[in-house]
Design an enzyme around this catalytic site. Sequence first.
Site, PDB file in Angstrom:
ATOM      1  N   LYS A   3      32.935  44.223  42.583  1.00  0.00           N
ATOM      2  CA  LYS A   3      33.867  44.754  41.829  1.00  0.00           C
ATOM      3  C   LYS A   3      33.253  46.027  40.965  1.00  0.00           C
ATOM      4  O   LYS A   3      32.305  45.709  40.195  1.00  0.00           O
ATOM      5  CB  LYS A   3      34.450  43.770  40.869  1.00  0.00           C
ATOM      6  N   LEU A   4      33.810  47.223  41.233  1.00  0.00           N
ATOM      7  CA  LEU A   4      33.218  48.435  40.452  1.00  0.00           C
ATOM      8  C   LEU A   4      34.290  48.608  39.294  1.00  0.00           C
ATOM      9  O   LEU A   4      35.612  48.678  39.410  1.00  0.00           O
ATOM     10  CB  LEU A   4      33.254  49.443  41.504  1.00  0.00           C
ATOM     11  N   LYS A   5      33.695  48.754  38.112  1.00  0.00           N
ATOM     12  CA  LYS A   5      34.572  49.317  36.989  1.00  0.00           C
ATOM     13  C   LYS A   5      34.700  50.699  37.231  1.00  0.00           C
ATOM     14  O   LYS A   5      33.767  51.394  37.555  1.00  0.00           O
ATOM     15  CB  LYS A   5      33.705  49.070  35.734  1.00  0.00           C
ATOM     16  N   ASP A  20      38.295  47.841  39.131  1.00  0.00           N
ATOM     17  CA  ASP A  20      38.788  47.389  37.798  1.00  0.00           C
ATOM     18  C   ASP A  20      38.939  48.606  36.879  1.00  0.00           C
ATOM     19  O   ASP A  20      37.733  49.013  36.306  1.00  0.00           O
ATOM     20  CB  ASP A  20      38.070  46.330  37.193  1.00  0.00           C
ATOM     21  N   ASN A  56      40.422  48.584  33.700  1.00  0.00           N
ATOM     22  CA  ASN A  56      40.545  48.072  32.425  1.00  0.00           C
ATOM     23  C   ASN A  56      41.724  49.098  31.566  1.00  0.00           C
ATOM     24  O   ASN A  56      41.425  49.605  30.647  1.00  0.00           O
ATOM     25  CB  ASN A  56      39.547  47.869  31.535  1.00  0.00           C
ATOM     26  N   ASP A  66      45.494  42.024  34.987  1.00  0.00           N
ATOM     27  CA  ASP A  66      44.578  41.169  34.213  1.00  0.00           C
ATOM     28  C   ASP A  66      45.190  41.122  33.011  1.00  0.00           C
ATOM     29  O   ASP A  66      46.024  40.163  32.436  1.00  0.00           O
ATOM     30  CB  ASP A  66      43.194  41.810  34.319  1.00  0.00           C
ATOM     31  N   LYS A  80      42.497  34.455  33.776  1.00  0.00           N
ATOM     32  CA  LYS A  80      41.168  34.343  32.607  1.00  0.00           C
ATOM     33  C   LYS A  80      41.997  33.361  31.831  1.00  0.00           C
ATOM     34  O   LYS A  80      42.999  33.515  30.915  1.00  0.00           O
ATOM     35  CB  LYS A  80      40.815  35.639  31.893  1.00  0.00           C
TER      36      LYS A  80
END
Length: 368
Positions: A162-164, A189, A191, A239, A263
């Site tokens: 998974k790459l931010k 991801d 965010n 998420d 989560k």
Amino acid sequence: MKVTGFELRRIAMPLVSPFRTSFGVEHDRDVLLVRAVTEDGAEGWGECVAMSEPLYSSEYVDGAAEVIRRFLVPAVLSLPDADPYLAEVPFAKIKGHPMAKAAVQTALLDAKLRIAGTPLAAHLGAVRDRVPAGVSVGIMDSIPELLEAVEGYLAEGYLRIKLKIQPGWDVEPVRAVRERFGDILLQVDANTAYTLADARHLAKLDPFELLLMEQPLPEDDIRGHAELARQVRTPICLDESITSARAAADAIALGATSVVNIKPGRVGGYLEARRVHDVCAANGVPVWVGGMLETGIGRAANVALAALPGCVLPGDTSASDRYFRRDVTAPFVLAEGHLAVPTGPGIGVEPDPDALAEVTTATQWLAR
Ligand SMILES: O=C(O)CCC(=O)N[C@@H](C(=O)O)c1ccccc1
């Protein structure tokens, strides 16, 4: 189950390397652990996943400690039976603070299951004895540095990368990883770093056949994610937006998400996390277990959750050494790209007293 009190323990856990996301850089974790002690001496552990600052969500560790001290512990101590399911009733009257609630609820659940001799995985409905491990790779200063990090994780056996990403660090890093490593399981991801105005730009990720694009838009922009899903081919995974089973049902019904990152801290604990899993499974939506840089205490519980039948994608359930030189429990170690699901009662791990003492910065005992 009668609880005589709770210990709040703060520990300082340095990270093996800085972890950079679209909302900041973590160099170490200031972690709040909660230990419940029952009348007959059983105990249970919970880890609060709130970060030091309210950058991932509105919670932060000092605030969570205050909510636990002033509201959640008194609510539990006033119950005739400190059962985690019963505690959900007074907890629901306290607005928000899911990470604080999850830490206390998990300590109660761990104690209850240790007394019953039941592993958390069995209690939740696990169907596997090991889970595939993915790994989250932070934003780096350069593409070569990123490729070196990804090469290392693949060599360790991680089954999914998974790459931010963030504006200015998205298409190029993904292209470089795809070109260098071929058809590995790969996802990104954001965010919440983008807006719907970035839809055409985000569609440039489509040719790279990503598993999913995680939380591209702000956590409250469900409509925006539904519109984005109509403009890009890469599956949208939410998420930060999925704060409860109902939020999952709404996002799915509105077409805002086709994969969900679960989560437990974000939804108030493992009991609600299982409900999110069940709602997604009922709608044919695959789920995976996310991570919040947990120590072995939170990691153990996450691995148990990741063994549920609907968790069909590798999670951010990495080995302990992804983040910590020394974990506070026996380390979780990758074996053929998988982590073994703990088999002991409750969360199935214990913090090592010496390791815990080495990193403890404060403790506080809260009793009736
Ligand atoms: O492997 C892990 O535990 C971390 C996985 C990860 O990338 N967590 C992200 C996230 O947004 O999902 C995160 C990092 C730091 C703080 C909050 C969240």
